[in-house]
Enzyme design. Structure first.
Site, mmCIF file in Angstrom:
data_model
loop_
_atom_site.group_PDB
_atom_site.id
_atom_site.type_symbol
_atom_site.label_atom_id
_atom_site.label_comp_id
_atom_site.label_asym_id
_atom_site.label_seq_id
_atom_site.Cartn_x
_atom_site.Cartn_y
_atom_site.Cartn_z
ATOM 1 C CB THR A 107 6.497 -0.930 1.436
ATOM 2 O OG1 THR A 107 5.446 -1.899 1.435
ATOM 3 C CG2 THR A 107 7.812 -1.677 1.251
ATOM 4 C CG HIS A 120 5.639 -10.681 -0.955
ATOM 5 N ND1 HIS A 120 6.207 -11.854 -1.382
ATOM 6 C CD2 HIS A 120 5.185 -10.914 0.291
ATOM 7 C CE1 HIS A 120 6.099 -12.768 -0.446
ATOM 8 N NE2 HIS A 120 5.475 -12.225 0.586
ATOM 9 C CE LYS A 121 1.809 -2.889 -1.371
ATOM 10 N NZ LYS A 121 1.331 -1.617 -0.780
ATOM 11 C CG ASP A 159 -3.188 1.810 -0.357
ATOM 12 O OD1 ASP A 159 -2.595 1.435 0.666
ATOM 13 O OD2 ASP A 159 -4.414 1.632 -0.538
ATOM 14 C CB ALA A 160 -2.316 -2.477 -4.343
ATOM 15 C CG PHE A 177 1.986 -10.277 -1.811
ATOM 16 C CD1 PHE A 177 2.666 -9.878 -2.954
ATOM 17 C CD2 PHE A 177 1.101 -9.388 -1.219
ATOM 18 C CE1 PHE A 177 2.469 -8.609 -3.479
ATOM 19 C CE2 PHE A 177 0.896 -8.107 -1.740
ATOM 20 C CZ PHE A 177 1.589 -7.733 -2.878
ATOM 21 C CE LYS A 237 1.984 -9.239 -8.349
ATOM 22 N NZ LYS A 237 1.955 -9.332 -6.890
HETATM 23 P P1 ITT Z 1 2.154 -1.305 2.674
HETATM 24 O O1 ITT Z 1 2.939 -1.281 3.939
HETATM 25 O O2 ITT Z 1 2.981 -0.950 1.458
HETATM 26 O O3 ITT Z 1 0.869 -0.496 2.730
HETATM 27 P P2 ITT Z 1 0.323 -3.608 2.582
HETATM 28 O O4 ITT Z 1 0.606 -5.070 2.518
HETATM 29 O O5 ITT Z 1 -0.425 -3.063 3.757
HETATM 30 O O6 ITT Z 1 1.747 -2.849 2.434
HETATM 31 P P3 ITT Z 1 -1.714 -2.531 0.706
HETATM 32 O O7 ITT Z 1 -2.429 -1.878 1.806
HETATM 33 O O8 ITT Z 1 -1.378 -1.734 -0.512
HETATM 34 O O9 ITT Z 1 -0.351 -3.212 1.215
HETATM 35 O O10 ITT Z 1 -2.451 -3.812 0.130
HETATM 36 C C1 ITT Z 1 -3.601 -4.328 0.674
HETATM 37 C C2 ITT Z 1 -3.698 -5.786 0.464
HETATM 38 O O11 ITT Z 1 -4.090 -6.030 -0.886
HETATM 39 C C3 ITT Z 1 -2.425 -6.585 0.680
HETATM 40 O O12 ITT Z 1 -2.243 -6.901 2.024
HETATM 41 C C4 ITT Z 1 -2.704 -7.824 -0.176
HETATM 42 O O13 ITT Z 1 -3.507 -8.744 0.540
HETATM 43 C C5 ITT Z 1 -3.524 -7.238 -1.319
HETATM 44 N N1 ITT Z 1 -2.638 -6.943 -2.459
HETATM 45 C C6 ITT Z 1 -2.107 -5.753 -2.821
HETATM 46 N N2 ITT Z 1 -1.333 -5.872 -3.888
HETATM 47 C C7 ITT Z 1 -1.356 -7.179 -4.235
HETATM 48 C C8 ITT Z 1 -0.732 -7.953 -5.247
HETATM 49 O O14 ITT Z 1 0.113 -7.431 -6.115
HETATM 50 N N3 ITT Z 1 -0.992 -9.258 -5.281
HETATM 51 C C9 ITT Z 1 -1.827 -9.834 -4.402
HETATM 52 N N4 ITT Z 1 -2.441 -9.201 -3.405
HETATM 53 C C10 ITT Z 1 -2.205 -7.877 -3.317
#
Ligand code: ITT
Length: 190
Positions: free
Chosen positions: A11, A15-16, A69-70, A143, A166
């Site tokens: 990642t 935070h993740k 991915d979220a 975050f 959380k």
């Molecule tokens: P990776 O390198 O793991 O992909 P990322 O920050 O790019 O990290 P994602 O593409 O999965 O992560 O997430 C897309 C966005 O969705 C992320 O930048 C946050 O703004 C939001 N997001 C994802 N999970 C979240 C959470 O648990 N709480 C708040 N916002 C979240």
């Protein structure tokens, strides 16, 4: 070595990493983390994005990996920002998104974990949490959209919760617990 310890979580988001590390720790499993930005294809489907990212991570590290991915899917906006959550967060920000949401404040946070290189096929685990968009940002933890998302069953936003709290509610907690269950409840698979 236990199945979880063979895996590396890849990642770019600390935070993740913190949240997922805590979930593994609660099962007494050490988690290897590699900080890097994996390739993200453009798709409406989180599972497809996670699958391609995991292949990219595996090709680079050449050992069993998983990625997550979220995205936040707002009902009134037909699922926007969804897979574009990262881009929308950095362009419109929380206030910009709040301006778009009207009466119907229902939303779903979705997470997809994809494991690649551990067994003979990719493994996908999903976790969703329904909730509502708060009228204004609240809380200092977490975050991204955490300050504006109130999961069902709580009066707090995700940003008003500790990491452990959380994880009990979140999309990511749900998806990662499924992964841990797969790894540890049925070890004969590996
Ligand atoms: P990776 O390198 O793991 O992909 P990322 O920050 O790019 O990290 P994602 O593409 O999965 O992560 O997430 C897309 C966005 O969705 C992320 O930048 C946050 O703004 C939001 N997001 C994802 N999970 C979240 C959470 O648990 N709480 C708040 N916002 C979240």
């Amino acid at each position: 070595m236990s199945p979880g310890e063979k895996l590396t979580f890849v990642t770019s988001n600390r935070h993740k990493a913190r949240e997922i590390k805590a979930l593994f720790r609660s099962q007494n499993v050490k988690l290897n983390i590699h900080f890097a930005k994996t390739m993200e294809i453009q798709s409406e489907n989180l599972a497809e994005i996670a699958l391609f990212s995991s292949i990219d991570a595996y090709n680079y590290l050449r050992r069993p990996v998983f990625v997550e991915d979220a995205g936040l899917f707002v009902e009134e906006l037909n699922g926007f920002p969804g897979p574009y959550s990262s881009y929308v967060y950095s362009t419109l920000g929380l206030d910009g998104l709040l301006r778009l949401v009207g009466k119907n404040r229902k939303a779903v946070f979705k997470s997809v974990v994809c494991v690649y290189g551990l067994v003979d096929r990719p493994l996908l685990f999903t976790g969703n949490v329904s909730g509502v968009i708060a009228p204004k940002p609240r809380g200092k933890h977490g975050f991204g959209y955490d300050p504006i998302f109130i999961p069902s069953g709580s009066g707090k936003t995700l940003a008003e919760m500790s990491v452990a709290e959380k994880n009990r509610f979140s999309h990511r907690g749900r998806a990662v617990r499924k992964l841990l269950r797969w790894l540890y409840k049925d070890r004969r698979k590996i």
